[in-house]
Scaffold this motif. Structure first.
Motif, short mmCIF file in Angstrom:
data_model
loop_
_atom_site.label_atom_id
_atom_site.label_comp_id
_atom_site.label_asym_id
_atom_site.label_seq_id
_atom_site.Cartn_x
_atom_site.Cartn_y
_atom_site.Cartn_z
N VAL A 105 43.14 24.37 41.72
CA VAL A 105 41.93 24.89 42.37
C VAL A 105 40.78 23.94 42.06
O VAL A 105 40.44 23.70 40.90
N LEU A 106 40.19 23.40 43.12
CA LEU A 106 39.09 22.45 42.99
C LEU A 106 37.76 23.17 43.22
O LEU A 106 37.56 23.80 44.25
N ASP A 117 29.40 29.14 32.96
CA ASP A 117 30.46 30.12 32.69
C ASP A 117 31.42 30.23 33.88
O ASP A 117 31.64 31.31 34.43
N VAL A 118 32.00 29.10 34.25
CA VAL A 118 32.84 29.03 35.45
C VAL A 118 34.28 29.34 35.07
O VAL A 118 34.84 28.75 34.14
N MET A 119 34.87 30.29 35.80
CA MET A 119 36.25 30.68 35.57
C MET A 119 36.95 30.86 36.90
O MET A 119 36.35 31.34 37.86
N VAL A 120 38.24 30.50 36.94
CA VAL A 120 39.08 30.81 38.08
C VAL A 120 40.13 31.81 37.61
O VAL A 120 40.82 31.59 36.61
N TYR A 126 45.45 37.11 35.61
CA TYR A 126 45.63 35.80 34.98
C TYR A 126 44.40 34.91 35.13
O TYR A 126 43.82 34.81 36.22
N ASN A 127 44.06 34.22 34.04
CA ASN A 127 43.00 33.21 34.06
C ASN A 127 43.61 31.82 34.12
O ASN A 127 44.78 31.62 33.77
N ALA A 128 42.80 30.87 34.56
CA ALA A 128 43.24 29.47 34.56
C ALA A 128 43.61 29.05 33.13
O ALA A 128 43.00 29.50 32.16
N VAL A 129 44.62 28.20 33.02
CA VAL A 129 45.07 27.76 31.69
C VAL A 129 44.49 26.41 31.31
O VAL A 129 44.52 26.03 30.13
N SER A 130 43.94 25.68 32.30
CA SER A 130 43.35 24.38 31.97
C SER A 130 42.31 24.03 33.03
O SER A 130 42.31 24.57 34.14
N ALA A 131 41.42 23.10 32.64
CA ALA A 131 40.38 22.63 33.56
C ALA A 131 40.08 21.18 33.24
O ALA A 131 40.02 20.78 32.07
N THR A 132 39.90 20.39 34.29
CA THR A 132 39.62 18.97 34.12
C THR A 132 38.46 18.58 35.04
O THR A 132 38.52 18.83 36.25
#
Length: 204
Positions: A105-106, A117-120, A126-132
Motif C-alpha cells: 500500500v503506497l 500517526d499514519v497507519m494502514v 490486521y495492521n501493517a507489519v512494515s513501512a518504508t
C-alpha cells in the motif's frame, strides 16, 4: 325691521362649538391614524430590513462554515492511497499451494504540510507489519519506519505491507488508511477512495 330672536343665538353658538369640537376631534383622530399608519409602515420596513439582515448573516455564516470545512478537509484530500498485491506462488510435492500473497500500500502525502500517526489497517483486525519511506531508501536505515508512522513529510511517500496470507485472505482484508492531518483532525480513507473524518471520541 323685526327684532332679533336672541333666543336662537346660544343654540347657534352651541351648535357651532359642537361642530368645531367635532372637527377638532376628527382632525385629531385623522392625525393619529396617519401617525399609526406611518408607524406601521416604518415597523414593516424595519422588519423587512431586519429579515434581510438576518438572511444576509445566515448566508455569510453558511459561506464561512463552508470555507472552514473546505480548509479543514483540503489537506486530507491530498493524502492518497494506492495498493496492489504482491507475493510468490508455488506448489509442493503434493500439489498444495506453498505461495503467499500480501498487500503493498503506497501512501502519498501530496499536501504542503506533514501528516501524523499514519497507519494502514487490513480488514477490521490486521495492521501493517512494515513501512518504508521511499525518500529514505538511501539513508542508513534504508527508509524503514516504525508502524504506525509518526510523521510523513509533505511530498513524501511511504509503502506499507500487510502480513503474508493466502490469496483468499488477502481479498477479504482490503486496506484502509488512517491518519491525522496537521490541524489534529483524524481521517479514514477506505479502499474505494471514500474519505471521512473520525470523531474525536470515536474508534480509529
Amino acid at each position: 325691521m323685526s327684532p332679533i330672536n336672541w333666543g336662537d343665538v346660544p343654540t347657534w353658538v352651541g351648535g357651532g362649538g359642537a361642530i368645531a369640537a367635532g372637527w377638532f376631534a376628527y382632525q385629531t383622530i385623522k392625525s393619529q391614524r396617519q401617525q399609526i399608519g406611518e408607524q406601521r409602515v416604518f415597523i414593516a420596513e424595519q422588519s423587512r430590513f431586519m429579515d434581510d439582515q438576518k438572511q444576509n448573516l445566515e448566508l455569510e455564516r453558511g459561506e464561512l462554515r463552508a470555507q472552514a470545512q473546505e480548509r479543514r478537509i483540503s489537506q486530507a484530500r491530498q493524502v492518497l492511497m494506492t495498493f496492489e498485491t504482491a507475493g510468490e506462488s508455488g506448489r509442493d510435492a503434493y500439489n498444495s499451494p506453498t505461495g503467499y500473497s500480501r498487500w503493498d500500500v503506497l501512501i502519498l502525502n501530496g499536501s504542503n504540510e506533514p501528516v501524523h500517526d499514519v497507519m494502514v489497517r487490513f480488514g477490521v483486525t490486521y495492521n501493517a507489519v512494515s513501512a518504508t519511506e521511499r525518500e529514505g531508501r538511501r539513508h542508513p536505515d534504508e527508509g524503514r519506519r516504525v508502524v504506525p508512522v509518526t510523521l510523513i513529510p509533505a511530498g513524501h511517500t511511504v509503502v506499507f505491507e500487510s502480513p503474508n496470507w493466502s490469496e483468499p485472505t488477502v481479498d477479504n482484508n482490503r486496506p484502509t488508511l488512517l491518519f491525522t492531518d496537521d490541524g489534529g483532525v483524524r481521517w479514514r480513507r477506505d479502499s474505494y477512495g471514500k474519505l471521512e473524518e473520525i470523531p474525536a471520541d470515536g474508534p480509529s
